[in-house]
Design an enzyme around this catalytic site. Structure first.
Site, PDB file in Angstrom:
ATOM      1  N   TYR B  53       0.834  -1.196   0.000  1.00 58.70           N
ATOM      2  CA  TYR B  53       0.000   0.000   0.000  1.00 58.70           C
ATOM      3  C   TYR B  53       0.873   1.252   0.000  1.00 58.70           C
ATOM      4  CZ  TYR B  53      -4.289   2.596   1.016  1.00 58.70           C
ATOM      5  OH  TYR B  53      -5.365   3.445   0.957  1.00 58.70           O
ATOM      6  N   ASN B 150     -18.899  -1.820 -11.464  1.00 54.69           N
ATOM      7  CA  ASN B 150     -19.625  -2.593 -10.457  1.00 54.69           C
ATOM      8  C   ASN B 150     -18.938  -2.581  -9.095  1.00 54.69           C
ATOM      9  OD1 ASN B 150     -21.752  -4.363  -9.654  1.00 54.69           O
ATOM     10  ND2 ASN B 150     -20.275  -6.052  -9.674  1.00 54.69           N
ATOM     11  N   ARG B 173     -16.907  -5.977 -17.230  1.00 59.81           N
ATOM     12  CA  ARG B 173     -16.314  -7.107 -17.942  1.00 59.81           C
ATOM     13  C   ARG B 173     -17.328  -8.220 -18.181  1.00 59.81           C
ATOM     14  NH1 ARG B 173     -11.008  -7.031 -14.208  1.00 59.81           N
ATOM     15  NH2 ARG B 173     -12.559  -6.006 -12.904  1.00 59.81           N
ATOM     16  N   ARG B 174     -18.388  -8.264 -17.328  1.00 62.07           N
ATOM     17  CA  ARG B 174     -19.362  -9.360 -17.441  1.00 62.07           C
ATOM     18  C   ARG B 174     -20.712  -8.833 -17.922  1.00 62.07           C
ATOM     19  NH1 ARG B 174     -20.122 -11.337 -11.964  1.00 62.07           N
ATOM     20  NH2 ARG B 174     -19.068  -9.470 -11.205  1.00 62.07           N
ATOM     21  N   MET B 240      -7.265  -2.835 -10.056  1.00 61.81           N
ATOM     22  CA  MET B 240      -7.825  -4.104  -9.575  1.00 61.81           C
ATOM     23  C   MET B 240      -7.300  -5.324 -10.317  1.00 61.81           C
ATOM     24  SD  MET B 240     -11.756  -2.932  -8.952  1.00 61.81           S
ATOM     25  CE  MET B 240     -12.074  -1.384  -8.087  1.00 61.81           C
TER      26      MET B 240
END
Lengths: 324, 324
Positions: B53, B150, B173-174, B240
């Site tokens: 981090y 999302n 992506r989905r 991500m």
């Protein structure tokens, strides 16, 4: 007269032609008729021929982004005389035997500068100068960092930074360039590699580097991103590796970095001609004293367009055109 | 009382411990003693445990970036009473049974918001709100574009943009998320892919999109970069995919793009507490009416730290802690 044109988008040496064109008449008031002395072939010209540049004009189209020419005829009310050497103002297709240009926007070339170096006074030095001044306000003595330090822009950055009291960290891929770039005025010259940020910190005494110039993209960019201080800016002006631009998200996010693109052509579209002249007069002494000097490999007449372009695509030094 | 700590940098479920800690005494004037109701486990918490981090505190260290708590004891001169629910101000390690907090900086939670949603009122909604307001000044009706639509931040962007009269293009992506995000208020929802810029242009009637939010990195970022208009800004707030941030140099250079990093923690370090309170009061109605709603998968007591962290590392919904 002859002029070089692009007739299709594709391999540069296949789509370029030398064409017979109409020679401009005697110039009207305020204008000059000039004959080309030298005009460089830049990587951007080859990109345009491939259809990969930031503009994609309808074809056929004239080519050439900059150059130096000799005055052969003067319109009324100008300060020029036959034989004066002038830098061709931005916005002309310079790969042509003759051009008509605005006397007001033409800048005389001092005697100490040869045609070849004078022909490259605009694109690379302006890019370097504007990247140094228009993104981050730097204090005297501050470091800037760049990769592609041996490129035309890179060498101009070294010279202009020094003239402005700034210091440079120069990243190269080949160790044999270290001495050469130090001799050219580079304060720190390092070979790229995984531990670049650590070596930059050592060489600069941990000085925060708030401005970087990125001309390579790919892993070289990721490496450079790690050297820029928190809140710093990386200006991307080229992607010589033909790889994508790459950064490490934690560098961007946790170190509050800004990555900006810079394209000189866009700057010229709205530039004040007085500022253009001012920067030209700032660059010419650096070219005259050899601080900004681009190695020239060969000069071709406009009649040898294919040969010249083919050579430019594989040359290490610069390939130039001159009048046929 | 119990508190969750990190004792080493490594795999999150191996380096996290529930420790016995000293319960705070009765609060001094202006302070509140509170008992934890709910505190989320965010991806950033797991990154910190792995040592990846933006900060790497000396160990052992308390954890938890936000949460909601119930007042159990009040110092003199405060407006609170026992049983009031408050959002824990920024800067506390929230994964603890009890905390002492400043009454001035505590914000009461309206009755219509459940503990779980109240506990997530700060990090993701603030990130979304500040990315919408602090980079590009947008006019009502303008589009912003984001990937990771999302995610917690992505859903907050949809809700806050709508509340501010802006429209969103949401990249996922989905395909199965399309209806869900449209129901959540997304104006345009598209599945990522090579021709994304073309499909975005069609769906928005060629509206110039001057602001984009990048949470994925890798190829998804390159794709998103192609959708942002000339002169536009892409704000990177997460990566991500764990891939590098990638852009196409011609997009950066010829389209004059700016890529900026955003890290909420840095913003908080110098934020005016009045502005923090103002934004909290802007977010709470959106949480109360369900516009901002994060699916919760499980709530663990602080005594089950390893189980909770292990679950969080593979969960689809949110994992929360509550007092033991």
């Amino acid at each position: 007269m002859l002029a070089v044109q692009v007739v299709d988008y594709g391999k540069p040496w296949e789509v370029v032609r030398t064409m017979e064109a109409t020679e401009p008449p005697s110039p009207p008031a305020g204008q000059l008729k000039v004959k080309l002395l030298a005009a460089p072939i830049h990587p951007a010209d080859l990109l345009l021929m491939r259809g990969l540049y930031g503009k994609r004009p309808s074809l056929p189209v004239g080519m050439g982004g900059e150059g130096v020419a000799s005055v052969v005829d003067v319109g009324e009310g100008t300060d020029f005389k036959r034989g004066d050497r002038v830098i061709i103002p931005y916005g002309h297709d310079t790969w042509a035997d003759h051009l008509t240009i605005s006397a007001k926007r033409a800048v005389k070339v001092p005697a100490g500068i040869d045609d070849a170096q004078a022909s490259m006074a605009m694109i690379n030095p302006f890019t370097a100068r504007l990247m140094l001044t228009d993104f981050v306000e730097l204090a005297p003595g501050e470091f800037v960092i760049q990769n592609a330090a041996n490129s035309g822009v890179g060498r101009a950055v070294i010279a202009i930074a020094k003239a402005r009291g700034l210091r440079t960290v120069n990243v190269v891929r080949r160790p044999e360039l270290i001495d050469e770039l130090k001799a050219a005025g580079g304060d720190v010259v390092l070979v790229d590699g995984q531990d670049l940020p650590k070596r930059v910190a050592e060489a600069t005494g941990n000085a925060p580097i708030r401005l970087g110039f990125e001309g390579v993209a790919g892993e070289a960019m990721r490496s450079l991103t790690g050297t820029v201080a928190e809140g710093g800016t990386l200006v991307v002006y080229a992607g010589m590796s033909a790889q994508p631009a790459v950064a490490f998200p934690p560098h961007l996010i946790f170190r509050d970095l800004t990555i900006r693109g810079f394209w000189l052509i866009k700057w010229f579209r709205s530039a004040d001609p007085r500022l253009v002249a001012e920067i030209q007069h700032e660059m010419l002494p650096l070219i005259a004293d050899g601080s900004i000097k681009v190695p020239v490999e060969h000069i071709y007449p406009l009649s040898s367009a294919r040969e010249a372009i083919s050579h430019a695509a594989r040359a290490k030094g610069k390939i130039l055109f001159t009048a046929s």
